[in-house]
Design an enzyme around this catalytic site. Structure first.
Site, PDB file in Angstrom:
ATOM      1  N   HIS A 135       0.830  -1.316  -0.077  1.00 39.23           N
ATOM      2  CA  HIS A 135       0.031  -0.072  -0.051  1.00 39.23           C
ATOM      3  C   HIS A 135       0.808   1.346   0.010  1.00 39.23           C
ATOM      4  O   HIS A 135       0.389   2.160  -0.646  1.00 39.23           O
ATOM      5  CB  HIS A 135      -0.700  -0.159   1.217  1.00 39.23           C
ATOM      6  CG  HIS A 135      -1.635   1.139   1.340  1.00 39.23           C
ATOM      7  ND1 HIS A 135      -3.025   1.353   0.865  1.00 39.23           N
ATOM      8  CD2 HIS A 135      -1.640   2.360   1.871  1.00 39.23           C
ATOM      9  CE1 HIS A 135      -3.687   2.721   1.394  1.00 39.23           C
ATOM     10  NE2 HIS A 135      -2.683   3.158   1.976  1.00 39.23           N
ATOM     11  N   GLU A 136       2.078   1.189   0.726  1.00 42.53           N
ATOM     12  CA  GLU A 136       2.815   2.642   0.910  1.00 42.53           C
ATOM     13  C   GLU A 136       3.424   2.685  -0.270  1.00 42.53           C
ATOM     14  O   GLU A 136       3.784   3.885  -0.749  1.00 42.53           O
ATOM     15  CB  GLU A 136       3.715   2.495   2.191  1.00 42.53           C
ATOM     16  CG  GLU A 136       2.851   2.475   3.423  1.00 42.53           C
ATOM     17  CD  GLU A 136       1.871   3.525   3.709  1.00 42.53           C
ATOM     18  OE1 GLU A 136       2.134   4.787   3.089  1.00 42.53           O
ATOM     19  OE2 GLU A 136       0.785   3.338   4.430  1.00 42.53           O
ATOM     20  N   HIS A 139       1.494   4.129  -2.614  1.00 44.05           N
ATOM     21  CA  HIS A 139       1.097   5.699  -2.720  1.00 44.05           C
ATOM     22  C   HIS A 139       2.424   6.468  -3.421  1.00 44.05           C
ATOM     23  O   HIS A 139       2.215   7.563  -4.246  1.00 44.05           O
ATOM     24  CB  HIS A 139       1.430   6.258  -1.223  1.00 44.05           C
ATOM     25  CG  HIS A 139       0.041   6.244  -0.597  1.00 44.05           C
ATOM     26  ND1 HIS A 139      -1.179   6.747  -0.988  1.00 44.05           N
ATOM     27  CD2 HIS A 139      -0.303   5.640   0.462  1.00 44.05           C
ATOM     28  CE1 HIS A 139      -2.040   6.561  -0.284  1.00 44.05           C
ATOM     29  NE2 HIS A 139      -1.486   5.865   0.739  1.00 44.05           N
ATOM     30  N   GLU A 198      -6.628   6.180  -1.376  1.00 45.52           N
ATOM     31  CA  GLU A 198      -6.362   5.403  -0.526  1.00 45.52           C
ATOM     32  C   GLU A 198      -6.913   4.134  -1.301  1.00 45.52           C
ATOM     33  O   GLU A 198      -6.110   3.150  -1.136  1.00 45.52           O
ATOM     34  CB  GLU A 198      -7.334   5.309   0.584  1.00 45.52           C
ATOM     35  CG  GLU A 198      -6.645   6.354   1.674  1.00 45.52           C
ATOM     36  CD  GLU A 198      -5.295   6.184   2.127  1.00 45.52           C
ATOM     37  OE1 GLU A 198      -4.903   5.031   2.257  1.00 45.52           O
ATOM     38  OE2 GLU A 198      -4.602   7.248   2.155  1.00 45.52           O
TER      39      GLU A 198
HETATM   40 ZN    ZN Z   1      -2.414   5.159   2.405  1.00 48.17          ZN
END
Ligand code: ZN
Length: 264
Positions: A135-136, A139, A198
């Protein structure tokens, strides 16, 4: 007349700064150069790391670095193999574990990723950690920070943008970067990403973890645990409140796509 010219320049600028996010193909407007984003964020990342207490747990720190590097390597080779290596030009991945009870993690542009010890109780193994790190990493690859900065510049009006992008004056970028990273927050560099970001990070994160050999289906068990253990302050990775049920429903939706990339 001058105004009109400004409008046209702004339009051309917007058109030329429209790019698309790897894998999801979503169109985004990036007005700040990668170099400026990196310069402004590296300073803030450096400041954060200077004051942050690094974890003294070697096994857990090693785990964060090991899983992080594996995901970063898989992501990089995919982007390279598909002619998208410029997307991560000047990236230099770093994975840190810091002392804090908060169940949290964050990423800064250029691949600087920080995990808080407080999230580890929700993590049973490397695969569940890969959910967070995927997830990071997403980003960073999707340049969400640049997009946030660009949105703020746009909100400041056309002339400011022109001054910024054409002149490359750093002061405004620094100010905007300060807002984006939530400077002044007590203990954290906080990126207030939108819900759209997100979900996109969740989607891409599943793919990246899958490419690195981690089963994306672990995201469901991880997020279920996180939802059950949630305290009053939601962590960054949940901060824009896709409700837990929505989030898990979205993950299920992305799963078939992610499983296509999953290398056992
Ligand atoms: Zn996030």
């Amino acid at each position: 007349m001058k105004k009109l010219a400004g409008f046209f320049i702004a339009t051309i600028l917007l058109l030329s700064s429209c790019s698309s996010v790897p894998l999801t193909g979503r169109k985004q407007i990036l007005l700040v150069s990668d170099q400026e984003v990196l310069t402004s964020s590296l300073t803030q990342y450096g400041d954060f790391m200077k004051t942050a207490a690094k974890s003294t747990n070697k096994a857990q720190t090693d785990m964060v670095v090991r899983v992080g590097k594996k995901i970063a390597a898989a992501t990089e080779s995919y982007l390279k193999a598909n002619g998208m290596e410029s997307e991560i030009k000047n990236f230099s991945w770093e994975f840190n574990l810091v002392k804090s009870d908060e169940a949290n993690a964050f990423c800064m542009p250029g691949g600087k990723i920080v995990v808080y010890e407080g999230i580890l109780p929700y993590i049973a193994n490397d695969t569940e950690l890969a959910v967070v790190l995927g997830h990071e990493v997403a980003h960073a690859v999707a340049k969400h920070a640049n997009e946030r900065m660009s949105q703020q510049l746009l909100a400041q009006g056309g002339s400011a943008i022109l001054g910024q992008v054409v002149g490359g004056a750093s002061a405004t970028v620094q100010t905007v970067a300060g807002t984006v990273y939530g400077l002044g927050a007590e203990y954290a560099v906080m990126l207030p990403f939108s819900r759209k970001h997100e979900y996109e990070a969740d989607h891409m994160g599943l793919i990246f973890m899958g490419m690195a050999g981690y089963d994306p289906r672990a995201s469901i068990s991880f997020w279920t645990k996180m939802a059950q253990g949630k305290t009053s302050a939601p962590p960054e990775i949940m901060s824009t409140h896709p409700s837990d049920a929505n989030r898990i429903a979205e993950l299920e939706k992305y799963m078939p796509d992610a499983l296509r990339y999953y290398k056992k």
